[in-house]
Design a protein around this motif. Structure first.
Motif, PDB file in Angstrom:
ATOM      1  N   GLN A  12       0.832  -1.193   0.000  1.00  0.00           N
ATOM      2  CA  GLN A  12       0.000   0.000   0.000  1.00  0.00           C
ATOM      3  C   GLN A  12       0.872   1.249   0.000  1.00  0.00           C
ATOM      4  OE1 GLN A  12      -2.681   0.019   3.316  1.00  0.00           O
ATOM      5  NE2 GLN A  12      -4.003   1.554   2.408  1.00  0.00           N
ATOM      6  N   ALA A  13       0.467   2.240  -0.780  1.00  0.00           N
ATOM      7  CA  ALA A  13       1.088   3.564  -0.795  1.00  0.00           C
ATOM      8  C   ALA A  13      -0.032   4.594  -0.725  1.00  0.00           C
ATOM      9  CB  ALA A  13       1.925   3.751  -2.052  1.00  0.00           C
ATOM     10  N   PHE A  14       0.265   5.730  -0.132  1.00  0.00           N
ATOM     11  CA  PHE A  14      -0.781   6.732   0.063  1.00  0.00           C
ATOM     12  C   PHE A  14      -0.665   7.941  -0.859  1.00  0.00           C
ATOM     13  CE2 PHE A  14      -0.598   4.299   3.968  1.00  0.00           C
ATOM     14  CZ  PHE A  14      -1.933   3.961   4.115  1.00  0.00           C
ATOM     15  N   ASN A  15       0.396   7.984  -1.665  1.00  0.00           N
ATOM     16  CA  ASN A  15       0.527   9.076  -2.637  1.00  0.00           C
ATOM     17  C   ASN A  15       1.472   8.636  -3.747  1.00  0.00           C
ATOM     18  OD1 ASN A  15       3.312   9.707  -1.826  1.00  0.00           O
ATOM     19  ND2 ASN A  15       2.393  10.565   0.024  1.00  0.00           N
ATOM     20  N   GLY A  16       1.604   9.474  -4.764  1.00  0.00           N
ATOM     21  CA  GLY A  16       2.412   9.127  -5.919  1.00  0.00           C
ATOM     22  C   GLY A  16       3.879   8.912  -5.593  1.00  0.00           C
ATOM     23  N   GLN A  17       4.429   9.743  -4.702  1.00  0.00           N
ATOM     24  CA  GLN A  17       5.836   9.603  -4.335  1.00  0.00           C
ATOM     25  C   GLN A  17       6.087   8.265  -3.641  1.00  0.00           C
ATOM     26  OE1 GLN A  17       8.396  11.593  -5.217  1.00  0.00           O
ATOM     27  NE2 GLN A  17       9.699  10.015  -4.320  1.00  0.00           N
ATOM     28  N   GLU A  18       5.223   7.899  -2.706  1.00  0.00           N
ATOM     29  CA  GLU A  18       5.351   6.600  -2.036  1.00  0.00           C
ATOM     30  C   GLU A  18       5.231   5.456  -3.043  1.00  0.00           C
ATOM     31  OE1 GLU A  18       2.697   6.054   1.253  1.00  0.00           O
ATOM     32  OE2 GLU A  18       3.473   7.797   2.321  1.00  0.00           O
ATOM     33  N   ALA A  19       4.351   5.623  -4.015  1.00  0.00           N
ATOM     34  CA  ALA A  19       4.166   4.588  -5.034  1.00  0.00           C
ATOM     35  C   ALA A  19       5.441   4.397  -5.846  1.00  0.00           C
ATOM     36  CB  ALA A  19       2.999   4.942  -5.947  1.00  0.00           C
ATOM     37  N   LEU A  20       6.067   5.502  -6.274  1.00  0.00           N
ATOM     38  CA  LEU A  20       7.308   5.395  -7.042  1.00  0.00           C
ATOM     39  C   LEU A  20       8.409   4.739  -6.219  1.00  0.00           C
ATOM     40  CD1 LEU A  20       7.361   8.793  -8.927  1.00  0.00           C
ATOM     41  CD2 LEU A  20       7.019   6.518  -9.900  1.00  0.00           C
ATOM     42  N   GLU A  21       8.491   5.089  -4.943  1.00  0.00           N
ATOM     43  CA  GLU A  21       9.497   4.469  -4.076  1.00  0.00           C
ATOM     44  C   GLU A  21       9.238   2.966  -3.937  1.00  0.00           C
ATOM     45  OE1 GLU A  21       9.385   6.741  -0.449  1.00  0.00           O
ATOM     46  OE2 GLU A  21      10.062   8.557  -1.465  1.00  0.00           O
ATOM     47  N   ALA A  22       7.975   2.588  -3.779  1.00  0.00           N
ATOM     48  CA  ALA A  22       7.630   1.170  -3.652  1.00  0.00           C
ATOM     49  C   ALA A  22       7.969   0.413  -4.931  1.00  0.00           C
ATOM     50  CB  ALA A  22       6.143   1.018  -3.322  1.00  0.00           C
ATOM     51  N   ILE A  23       7.671   1.011  -6.072  1.00  0.00           N
ATOM     52  CA  ILE A  23       7.936   0.374  -7.365  1.00  0.00           C
ATOM     53  C   ILE A  23       9.432   0.189  -7.583  1.00  0.00           C
ATOM     54  CG2 ILE A  23       7.815   0.776  -9.862  1.00  0.00           C
ATOM     55  CD1 ILE A  23       4.989   2.000  -9.269  1.00  0.00           C
ATOM     56  N   ASN A  24      10.231   1.136  -7.077  1.00  0.00           N
ATOM     57  CA  ASN A  24      11.682   1.011  -7.209  1.00  0.00           C
ATOM     58  C   ASN A  24      12.258  -0.060  -6.294  1.00  0.00           C
ATOM     59  OD1 ASN A  24      12.108   2.937  -9.225  1.00  0.00           O
ATOM     60  ND2 ASN A  24      12.054   4.601  -7.749  1.00  0.00           N
ATOM     61  N   GLN A  25      11.520  -0.443  -5.261  1.00  0.00           N
ATOM     62  CA  GLN A  25      12.012  -1.431  -4.307  1.00  0.00           C
ATOM     63  C   GLN A  25      11.508  -2.846  -4.578  1.00  0.00           C
ATOM     64  OE1 GLN A  25      11.030  -0.033  -0.397  1.00  0.00           O
ATOM     65  NE2 GLN A  25      12.165   1.866  -0.645  1.00  0.00           N
ATOM     66  N   MET A  26      10.402  -2.978  -5.298  1.00  0.00           N
ATOM     67  CA  MET A  26       9.792  -4.289  -5.485  1.00  0.00           C
ATOM     68  C   MET A  26       9.104  -4.350  -6.850  1.00  0.00           C
ATOM     69  SD  MET A  26       6.884  -5.989  -3.069  1.00  0.00           S
ATOM     70  CE  MET A  26       7.765  -7.190  -2.134  1.00  0.00           C
ATOM     71  N   GLN A  27       8.984  -5.545  -7.386  1.00  0.00           N
ATOM     72  CA  GLN A  27       8.285  -5.726  -8.655  1.00  0.00           C
ATOM     73  C   GLN A  27       6.820  -6.036  -8.377  1.00  0.00           C
ATOM     74  OE1 GLN A  27      10.056  -8.551 -11.283  1.00  0.00           O
ATOM     75  NE2 GLN A  27       8.365  -8.462 -12.728  1.00  0.00           N
ATOM     76  N   TYR A  28       5.922  -5.324  -9.039  1.00  0.00           N
ATOM     77  CA  TYR A  28       4.481  -5.531  -8.887  1.00  0.00           C
ATOM     78  C   TYR A  28       3.897  -6.011 -10.207  1.00  0.00           C
ATOM     79  CZ  TYR A  28       5.033  -2.979  -4.577  1.00  0.00           C
ATOM     80  OH  TYR A  28       5.437  -2.597  -3.325  1.00  0.00           O
ATOM     81  N   ASP A  29       2.855  -6.803 -10.104  1.00  0.00           N
ATOM     82  CA  ASP A  29       2.150  -7.261 -11.294  1.00  0.00           C
ATOM     83  C   ASP A  29       1.141  -6.219 -11.771  1.00  0.00           C
ATOM     84  OD1 ASP A  29       3.256 -10.009 -11.457  1.00  0.00           O
ATOM     85  OD2 ASP A  29       2.359 -10.133  -9.465  1.00  0.00           O
ATOM     86  N   CYS A  30       0.687  -5.394 -10.841  1.00  0.00           N
ATOM     87  CA  CYS A  30      -0.359  -4.425 -11.162  1.00  0.00           C
ATOM     88  C   CYS A  30      -0.312  -3.291 -10.144  1.00  0.00           C
ATOM     89  CB  CYS A  30      -1.715  -5.129 -11.106  1.00  0.00           C
ATOM     90  SG  CYS A  30      -3.131  -4.066 -11.416  1.00  0.00           S
ATOM     91  N   VAL A  31      -0.680  -2.095 -10.589  1.00  0.00           N
ATOM     92  CA  VAL A  31      -0.849  -0.951  -9.691  1.00  0.00           C
ATOM     93  C   VAL A  31      -2.297  -0.525  -9.769  1.00  0.00           C
ATOM     94  CG1 VAL A  31      -0.215   1.443  -9.200  1.00  0.00           C
ATOM     95  CG2 VAL A  31       1.531  -0.176  -9.978  1.00  0.00           C
ATOM     96  N   CYS A  32      -2.939  -0.464  -8.614  1.00  0.00           N
ATOM     97  CA  CYS A  32      -4.341  -0.051  -8.542  1.00  0.00           C
ATOM     98  C   CYS A  32      -4.378   1.350  -7.938  1.00  0.00           C
ATOM     99  CB  CYS A  32      -5.118  -1.032  -7.666  1.00  0.00           C
ATOM    100  SG  CYS A  32      -6.850  -0.605  -7.480  1.00  0.00           S
ATOM    101  N   THR A  33      -4.810   2.328  -8.718  1.00  0.00           N
ATOM    102  CA  THR A  33      -4.846   3.712  -8.262  1.00  0.00           C
ATOM    103  C   THR A  33      -6.058   4.415  -8.855  1.00  0.00           C
ATOM    104  OG1 THR A  33      -3.541   5.732  -8.033  1.00  0.00           O
ATOM    105  CG2 THR A  33      -3.380   4.574 -10.126  1.00  0.00           C
ATOM    106  N   ASP A  34      -6.379   5.572  -8.315  1.00  0.00           N
ATOM    107  CA  ASP A  34      -7.511   6.309  -8.867  1.00  0.00           C
ATOM    108  C   ASP A  34      -7.074   7.060 -10.125  1.00  0.00           C
ATOM    109  OD1 ASP A  34      -6.353   8.794  -8.071  1.00  0.00           O
ATOM    110  OD2 ASP A  34      -7.280   8.616  -6.112  1.00  0.00           O
TER     111      ASP A  34
END
Length: 71
Positions: free
Chosen positions: A30-52
């Motif tokens: 879980q991430a609460f904003n775009g910056q957190e999302a980018l940091e998470a994506i740089n640390q781990m591989q995801y199959d999908c991103v669910c965002t508004d």
């Protein structure tokens, strides 16, 4: 099972999404904003991103993502 990144600044929305992901057996982060999302994506591989659809991300940042994004 797919590992999904849930990005939303509204806790109620995130909780609903996560509850549904749990019911079908997906794992998530879980991430609460775009910056957190980018940091998470740089640390781990995801199959999908669910965002508004209103989440803003610059063209440069979109190009750095190596996962498919669907709206």
């Amino acid at each position: 099972m797919a590992h999904i990144l849930v990005v939303d600044d509204e806790e109620v929305i995130s909780d609903l999404i996560i509850m549904n992901l749990n019911m079908v057996g997906f794992t998530y982060s879980q991430a609460f904003n775009g910056q957190e999302a980018l940091e998470a994506i740089n640390q781990m591989q995801y199959d999908c991103v669910c965002t508004d659809v209103q989440k803003q991300m610059s063209k440069r940042n979109r190009l750095r993502l190596k996962i498919p994004i669907q709206i």
